[in-house]
Design a protein around this motif. Sequence first.
Motif, short mmCIF file in Angstrom:
data_model
loop_
_atom_site.label_atom_id
_atom_site.label_comp_id
_atom_site.label_asym_id
_atom_site.label_seq_id
_atom_site.Cartn_x
_atom_site.Cartn_y
_atom_site.Cartn_z
N ARG A 28 0.93 1.87 -8.18
CA ARG A 28 0.54 3.17 -8.68
C ARG A 28 1.73 3.85 -9.35
O ARG A 28 1.60 4.48 -10.41
CB ARG A 28 0.00 4.01 -7.52
CG ARG A 28 -0.67 5.29 -7.91
CD ARG A 28 -1.91 5.01 -8.75
NE ARG A 28 -2.51 6.25 -9.20
CZ ARG A 28 -3.68 6.72 -8.74
NH1 ARG A 28 -4.36 6.04 -7.85
NH2 ARG A 28 -4.14 7.85 -9.19
N ASP B 279 0.79 -1.24 0.00
CA ASP B 279 0.00 0.00 0.00
C ASP B 279 0.82 1.29 0.00
O ASP B 279 0.27 2.37 0.15
CB ASP B 279 -0.98 0.06 1.19
CG ASP B 279 -2.24 -0.74 0.89
OD1 ASP B 279 -2.44 -1.09 -0.29
OD2 ASP B 279 -3.00 -1.00 1.83
N HIS B 280 2.12 1.18 -0.14
CA HIS B 280 2.91 2.41 -0.16
C HIS B 280 2.96 3.04 -1.55
O HIS B 280 3.49 4.13 -1.72
CB HIS B 280 4.32 2.16 0.40
CG HIS B 280 4.34 2.18 1.90
ND1 HIS B 280 5.47 2.32 2.65
CD2 HIS B 280 3.31 2.08 2.79
CE1 HIS B 280 5.16 2.32 3.95
NE2 HIS B 280 3.86 2.16 4.05
N GLY B 281 2.40 2.32 -2.55
CA GLY B 281 2.24 2.95 -3.86
C GLY B 281 3.10 2.40 -4.99
O GLY B 281 3.29 3.06 -6.00
N LYS B 282 3.57 1.16 -4.83
CA LYS B 282 4.43 0.56 -5.86
C LYS B 282 3.70 0.43 -7.20
O LYS B 282 4.21 0.83 -8.24
CB LYS B 282 4.91 -0.84 -5.42
CG LYS B 282 5.70 -0.86 -4.14
CD LYS B 282 6.11 -2.27 -3.75
CE LYS B 282 4.97 -3.17 -3.32
NZ LYS B 282 4.32 -2.75 -2.06
N ALA C 239 2.91 9.56 -6.52
CA ALA C 239 2.59 8.68 -7.65
C ALA C 239 1.19 8.99 -8.16
O ALA C 239 0.92 8.92 -9.35
CB ALA C 239 2.71 7.21 -7.22
N ARG C 240 0.29 9.35 -7.22
CA ARG C 240 -1.09 9.61 -7.62
C ARG C 240 -1.20 10.87 -8.47
O ARG C 240 -1.86 10.89 -9.49
CB ARG C 240 -1.99 9.72 -6.39
CG ARG C 240 -3.44 10.04 -6.78
CD ARG C 240 -4.34 10.13 -5.57
NE ARG C 240 -4.81 8.81 -5.16
CZ ARG C 240 -5.57 8.62 -4.09
NH1 ARG C 240 -5.89 9.63 -3.32
NH2 ARG C 240 -5.97 7.41 -3.79
N ASN D 296 7.01 8.57 -1.24
CA ASN D 296 5.75 8.73 -1.97
C ASN D 296 4.65 9.38 -1.12
O ASN D 296 4.79 9.51 0.09
CB ASN D 296 5.29 7.35 -2.46
CG ASN D 296 4.16 7.44 -3.46
OD1 ASN D 296 4.05 8.41 -4.19
ND2 ASN D 296 3.30 6.41 -3.49
N LYS D 297 3.59 9.75 -1.76
CA LYS D 297 2.39 10.30 -1.13
C LYS D 297 2.66 11.63 -0.43
O LYS D 297 2.07 11.92 0.62
CB LYS D 297 1.77 9.30 -0.13
CG LYS D 297 1.45 7.94 -0.74
CD LYS D 297 0.48 7.15 0.11
CE LYS D 297 0.32 5.72 -0.42
NZ LYS D 297 -0.67 4.93 0.28
#
Length: 476
Positions: free
Chosen positions: A87, A82-85, A220-221, A183-184
């Motif tokens: 994405r 859920d850390h954004g890999k 990333a989003r 990220n994020k």
Amino acid sequence: NPASLVQAMFHLGEMVTATQSVSDEVLELLGQEMNYQIQVVSPEEEDRELLDSFDITFGEDAGGDEDLLPRPPVVTVMGHVDHGKTRLLDTIRKTNVHEGEAGGITQHIGAYQVATNLEGEERLITFIDTPGHEAFTAMRARGATSTDIAVIVVAADDGVMPQTAEAIDHARAADVPIVVAVNKIDKPGANPSKVRQQMSDYGVVPEEYGGDTMFVDISARQGVNIEGLLEAILLTADASLDLRANPTMEAQGVAIEAHLDRGRGPVATVLVQRGTLRVGDSVVAGDAYGRVRRMINEFDEDVTEALPARPVQVIGFTSVPGAGDTFLVVEEDRVARQIADRRRARLRNAQFAAARKRVSLEDLDKALKETGQLNLIIKGDNSGTVEALESSLLKIDVGDEVELRVIGRGVGGITEGDINFAAASDAVVIGFNVRATGKADELANREGIDVRYYTVIYQALEEIEQALKGMLKPEY
Ligand code: GDP
């Protein structure tokens, strides 16, 4: 015959039955006793000999030192769930459309290439499209190295988590430089400097703190600073790796994904590591062989050739190769088939001789003499006990000849990922108040990985200390 072997063993002071497995050392002694010279070869050596017999060299040395040209880096994205890999891989895929590619990357073939500008020069980067260290380690366990750089994604609102630490362990064990994607950063609770602090505690020190790892803040989003991340990857490659390959030789590389397609038959994505792969080439990958009928890239286009670091889907194998199998082009179909057949026969033999122990505590002598180190992976029921066990283990006094290294640690049951990691690094796995999950037991058996379970710390310490001391016994 078995009876005389058992008898010979008896003379050597070993009581065995005819169906029992013995260690390599005992086999060598037995050979001497029977007037045979026994040569123990690893599967890798065996394969090298097989290729030698066809006058083929596989690997870095294959092309010689001439004609080496710079090649793109190959990157794997790792990090906590859920850390954004996923994405991040998506965003890179979308934002980075090759010039002239109308639709962008439309196909998931297991890897893709993007172009980016660094100091006015257009450069390529290859991304392995399966995030996480499981695929990375499963491949390494099969002897294939595919990754040059690991991007570790850490969510700035969550910070370093258990799988972040695992990702660091895996990158280190493979000796692959790290780029950290923080990220994020668009999220309200984001704290990028805390991530830097936490990563430093794990020995991954940002350049701005005097370390040698590049940290890049991204979203990333929202697609923020993706170019900055790509640049950091290239800068890291330029600073610590000299990535070159010979594009003029026959292609060699690794299969990263393969499946059976109902219409097209076996379809394998291969990553060319050196040489150029062309339609019409005779290829062998593991125990699969064939001739390249079509090659398709991530834009769903047919291509006729693939250069180093290029992933491409190959159609034309007669069976499905395994992920992590090495592949190479040979001069004619006949040779490809012979190599594949001999590998298949050998695999069958190996399955008969299953449960070959790579390293076990009782039989570590050889591994230790070769490397001078014992690798451990510790899994426990909570982080406190894991830490306690690790620090007590590291306090065992084993002298200078032996180094005890804890290369992995974590909370929870022993997973297939742990076993693959152990297989890739010749490690012993220690389970403290935990059991194996899923098919981990089965895999450990197949791979010959020694898994030890303990419920009391001192028992674990005692056994490992004894094993280490045993290893230090003088030879007679
Ligand atoms: P993975 O498990 O590491 O592959 O994580 P995912 O890529 O599936 O992302 C997990 C969740 O975080 C998803 O809901 C994403 O949309 C979200 N996410 C990923 N990157 C960002 C980001 O940069 N900002 C925000 N706000 N959310 C993100």
